[in-house]
Write a protein that holds these residues in place. Structure first.
Motif, short mmCIF file in Angstrom:
data_model
loop_
_atom_site.label_atom_id
_atom_site.label_comp_id
_atom_site.label_asym_id
_atom_site.label_seq_id
_atom_site.Cartn_x
_atom_site.Cartn_y
_atom_site.Cartn_z
N ALA A 175 26.57 -131.14 -57.85
CA ALA A 175 25.75 -131.99 -58.72
C ALA A 175 26.24 -133.43 -58.60
O ALA A 175 27.43 -133.67 -58.38
N ASP A 176 25.32 -134.37 -58.76
CA ASP A 176 25.66 -135.77 -58.52
C ASP A 176 26.26 -136.50 -59.71
O ASP A 176 26.82 -137.57 -59.56
N ALA A 177 26.15 -135.95 -60.90
CA ALA A 177 26.62 -136.69 -62.07
C ALA A 177 27.33 -135.75 -63.03
O ALA A 177 26.71 -135.09 -63.84
N PHE A 178 28.64 -135.71 -62.94
CA PHE A 178 29.44 -134.86 -63.80
C PHE A 178 29.26 -135.28 -65.25
O PHE A 178 29.36 -136.46 -65.59
N GLY A 179 28.99 -134.33 -66.11
CA GLY A 179 28.91 -134.61 -67.54
C GLY A 179 27.54 -134.97 -68.07
O GLY A 179 27.35 -135.03 -69.27
N VAL A 180 26.57 -135.20 -67.22
CA VAL A 180 25.25 -135.59 -67.70
C VAL A 180 24.64 -134.47 -68.54
O VAL A 180 24.11 -134.71 -69.63
N LEU A 181 24.70 -133.25 -68.08
CA LEU A 181 24.13 -132.14 -68.85
C LEU A 181 24.90 -131.94 -70.15
O LEU A 181 24.31 -131.60 -71.17
N ASP A 182 26.21 -132.16 -70.13
CA ASP A 182 26.99 -132.04 -71.36
C ASP A 182 26.51 -133.04 -72.41
O ASP A 182 26.39 -132.72 -73.58
N ARG A 183 26.23 -134.26 -71.98
CA ARG A 183 25.75 -135.27 -72.92
C ARG A 183 24.38 -134.91 -73.46
O ARG A 183 24.09 -135.15 -74.62
N VAL A 200 16.06 -133.68 -59.92
CA VAL A 200 15.86 -133.68 -61.37
C VAL A 200 15.32 -135.05 -61.78
O VAL A 200 15.92 -136.07 -61.51
N ASP A 201 14.17 -135.03 -62.42
CA ASP A 201 13.58 -136.25 -62.95
C ASP A 201 14.24 -136.56 -64.29
O ASP A 201 14.54 -135.66 -65.07
N ALA A 202 14.44 -137.83 -64.57
CA ALA A 202 15.13 -138.23 -65.80
C ALA A 202 14.38 -137.78 -67.06
O ALA A 202 14.99 -137.60 -68.11
N ALA A 203 13.08 -137.57 -66.95
CA ALA A 203 12.29 -137.17 -68.11
C ALA A 203 12.30 -135.66 -68.36
O ALA A 203 11.83 -135.21 -69.39
N GLN A 204 12.84 -134.88 -67.43
CA GLN A 204 12.86 -133.43 -67.60
C GLN A 204 13.84 -133.02 -68.69
O GLN A 204 14.92 -133.58 -68.81
N SER A 205 13.43 -132.01 -69.46
CA SER A 205 14.31 -131.49 -70.51
C SER A 205 15.36 -130.58 -69.88
O SER A 205 15.18 -130.05 -68.78
N LEU A 206 16.45 -130.39 -70.60
CA LEU A 206 17.50 -129.49 -70.14
C LEU A 206 16.97 -128.08 -69.94
O LEU A 206 17.29 -127.42 -68.96
N GLU A 207 16.12 -127.63 -70.84
CA GLU A 207 15.54 -126.28 -70.75
C GLU A 207 14.69 -126.15 -69.50
O GLU A 207 14.73 -125.14 -68.80
N SER A 208 13.90 -127.16 -69.21
CA SER A 208 13.05 -127.15 -68.03
C SER A 208 13.88 -127.10 -66.75
O SER A 208 13.61 -126.30 -65.85
N VAL A 209 14.89 -127.94 -66.68
CA VAL A 209 15.76 -127.97 -65.49
C VAL A 209 16.46 -126.63 -65.31
O VAL A 209 16.49 -126.08 -64.21
#
Length: 80
Positions: free
Chosen positions: A65-73, A36-45
């Motif tokens: 997943a490598d980062a718990f809570g990132v998608l929540d934020r 996952v690239d940092a610039a990708q939108s949640l919808e795209s991912v």
């Protein structure tokens, strides 16, 4: 056979897949890396991930997943 999906910031997922395939070459076909690239939108991912998982619906799938809570934020930021 259980499929293993690793979702991580690019290029960590691909690197972890290569390591696992090196150690367990007989299971390489059951490994999926999703960078996952940092610039990708949640919808795209989300849409890319769901599309990549469609082929093996009959298999059990373990998603790491490598980062718990990132998608929540990201979701919270969208709703502000």
């Amino acid at each position: 056979m259980t499929r293993l999906v690793v979702i991580a910031h690019a290029p960590l997922a691909s690197a972890l897949k290569h390591v696992a395939a090196h150690v367990f070459p007989e299971r390489a076909d059951s490994l999926v890396a999703f960078d996952v690239d940092a610039a990708q939108s949640l919808e795209s991912v989300t849409s890319l991930l769901l599309a990549s998982l469609q082929g093996g619906l009959e298999e059990e799938t373990l998603i790491l997943a490598d980062a718990f809570g990132v998608l929540d934020r990201r979701l919270d930021a969208r709703n502000e």
